[in-house]
Design an enzyme around this catalytic site. Structure first.
Site, PDB file in Angstrom:
ATOM      1  N   ASP A  22       0.650  -1.237  -0.005  1.00 62.15           N
ATOM      2  CA  ASP A  22       0.053   0.160  -0.125  1.00 62.15           C
ATOM      3  C   ASP A  22       1.003   1.291   0.105  1.00 62.15           C
ATOM      4  O   ASP A  22       2.004   0.908   0.102  1.00 62.15           O
ATOM      5  CB  ASP A  22      -0.986  -0.074   1.396  1.00 62.15           C
ATOM      6  CG  ASP A  22      -1.498   1.210   1.595  1.00 62.15           C
ATOM      7  OD1 ASP A  22      -2.075   1.690   0.536  1.00 62.15           O
ATOM      8  OD2 ASP A  22      -1.834   1.741   2.793  1.00 62.15           O
ATOM      9  N   ASP A  33      -0.354   5.238   0.562  1.00 64.24           N
ATOM     10  CA  ASP A  33      -0.721   6.009   1.768  1.00 64.24           C
ATOM     11  C   ASP A  33      -0.497   5.610   3.225  1.00 64.24           C
ATOM     12  O   ASP A  33      -1.176   4.287   3.451  1.00 64.24           O
ATOM     13  CB  ASP A  33      -2.084   6.654   1.627  1.00 64.24           C
ATOM     14  CG  ASP A  33      -2.148   7.467   0.193  1.00 64.24           C
ATOM     15  OD1 ASP A  33      -1.213   7.940  -0.015  1.00 64.24           O
ATOM     16  OD2 ASP A  33      -3.139   7.397  -0.277  1.00 64.24           O
ATOM     17  N   ARG A  59     -14.797  12.452  -1.309  1.00 61.00           N
ATOM     18  CA  ARG A  59     -13.772  13.187  -0.851  1.00 61.00           C
ATOM     19  C   ARG A  59     -13.527  14.167  -1.991  1.00 61.00           C
ATOM     20  O   ARG A  59     -12.946  15.595  -1.933  1.00 61.00           O
ATOM     21  CB  ARG A  59     -12.612  12.411  -0.602  1.00 61.00           C
ATOM     22  CG  ARG A  59     -12.840  11.705   0.843  1.00 61.00           C
ATOM     23  CD  ARG A  59     -11.628  10.804   1.101  1.00 61.00           C
ATOM     24  NE  ARG A  59     -11.566   9.477   0.262  1.00 61.00           N
ATOM     25  CZ  ARG A  59     -10.614   8.723   0.458  1.00 61.00           C
ATOM     26  NH1 ARG A  59      -9.541   8.976   0.986  1.00 61.00           N
ATOM     27  NH2 ARG A  59     -10.562   7.703  -0.307  1.00 61.00           N
ATOM     28  N   SER A 103      -2.406   0.933  -4.620  1.00 65.43           N
ATOM     29  CA  SER A 103      -2.941   2.162  -4.032  1.00 65.43           C
ATOM     30  C   SER A 103      -4.306   2.717  -4.350  1.00 65.43           C
ATOM     31  O   SER A 103      -4.696   2.448  -5.608  1.00 65.43           O
ATOM     32  CB  SER A 103      -2.143   3.113  -4.124  1.00 65.43           C
ATOM     33  OG  SER A 103      -2.508   4.489  -3.563  1.00 65.43           O
ATOM     34  N   GLY A 104      -5.202   3.049  -3.429  1.00 65.95           N
ATOM     35  CA  GLY A 104      -6.310   3.526  -3.743  1.00 65.95           C
ATOM     36  C   GLY A 104      -6.200   5.208  -3.983  1.00 65.95           C
ATOM     37  O   GLY A 104      -7.062   5.991  -4.432  1.00 65.95           O
ATOM     38  N   ASP A 135      -1.810  -0.844   5.748  1.00 66.34           N
ATOM     39  CA  ASP A 135      -2.405  -0.465   7.002  1.00 66.34           C
ATOM     40  C   ASP A 135      -4.072  -0.244   7.079  1.00 66.34           C
ATOM     41  O   ASP A 135      -4.558  -0.184   8.229  1.00 66.34           O
ATOM     42  CB  ASP A 135      -1.901   0.915   7.529  1.00 66.34           C
ATOM     43  CG  ASP A 135      -2.530   1.951   6.325  1.00 66.34           C
ATOM     44  OD1 ASP A 135      -3.582   2.697   6.997  1.00 66.34           O
ATOM     45  OD2 ASP A 135      -2.330   1.902   5.415  1.00 66.34           O
TER      46      ASP A 135
END
EC number: 3.1.3.3
Length: 254
Positions: free
Chosen positions: A48, A50, A93, A137-138, A207
């Site tokens: 991941d 972030d 967001r 990653s998102g 995470d």
């Protein structure tokens, strides 16, 4: 060059995804022998970005730069904890601040990536062992490409979202065709990687709830929760191995 122990390949090839302990998993800061063998024999590791590879949440930082930090950070916490579908949180967001291409470029110029301590050494050590490294990653490619460059990870090993802009640089949205734009997307990306490459043992490190989802048949054999930036207890409790420093992972390879 160091190589993975050949004697462990049979272990990795035969094992199913390791589920976390059913006893509350209070001891997962100490990896089991089986977990260590899988870590050492992995022929691919997916990170991941972030709050794992980087010491912050990229979309939160971009939102703060554009003046919408607090509201966006609240949505991020909900998304990473798994309480709302990821695609809903991503859309919400972005709609709060609608970054233009000029704003994104200005942000990248003024806010270089903050790399987590130890990640550069860990990636180098994995690559020296002929272990392929991916970023899943998102977040957004525009912000992850510089991170990949720092770590020496090829662009084709990045699976992330893509911000879309109009001819004048105005914000249009994001590419909903990217698997990482929706819940379960990281798991889909990891399964695609494994199917195409035929890896025997693959590890996911992250995470959040979306990282944990990658541990499933055909996906990651092992989920390592990195809590050096954010300690999400609901995710950490289900990890095969909980670490607060990448030093633990580096040491286990030696």
């Amino acid at each position: 060059m160091m190589r993975r122990p050949k004697s462990l390949d049979s272990v990795a090839a035969s094992i199913q995804p390791l589920e976390a302990s059913t006893t509350g998993n209070t001891d997962n800061r100490q990896p089991s022998k089986e977990v260590l063998e899988l870590w050492r024999s992995a022929d691919a590791v997916c990170f991941d970005v972030d709050s794992t590879v980087c010491a912050d949440e990229g979309i939160d930082e971009l939102a703060e730069f554009c003046g919408a930090g607090k509201a966006v950070a609240e949505w991020t916490a909900r998304a990473m904890g798994g309480s709302v579908p990821f695609e809903e949180a991503l859309s919400a967001r972005l709609s709060l601040f609608k970054p233009s291409l000029a704003q994104v470029q200005d942000f990248l110029d003024k806010r270089p990536p903050r790399i987590s301590p130890g990640i550069e050494e860990l990636v180098k050590k994995l690559m020296a062992r002929n272990t392929d490294v991916y970023l899943i990653s998102g977040g957004f490619r525009q912000m992850i490409n510089p991170v990949a460059s720092i770590l020496g990870i090829p662009q084709e090993n990045i699976f992330a979202n893509q911000l879309l802009f109009g001819s004048s640089g105005e914000f249009l949205g994001f590419d909903a065709n990217e698997p990482t734009s929706r819940s379960g997307g990281k798991a889909t990306a990891v399964q695609q990687i494994r199917k195409v490459k035929g890896y025997k043992a693959l590890v996911m490190i992250g995470d959040g709830a979306t990282d944990l989802e990658a541990r499933k048949p055909g996906g990651a054999n092992l989920f390592i929760c990195y809590a050096g930036v954010q300690h999400r207890e609901s995710v950490a409790a289900k990890a095969n191995w909980l670490v607060f420093s990448f030093t633990d992972l580096i040491t286990a390879l030696e």
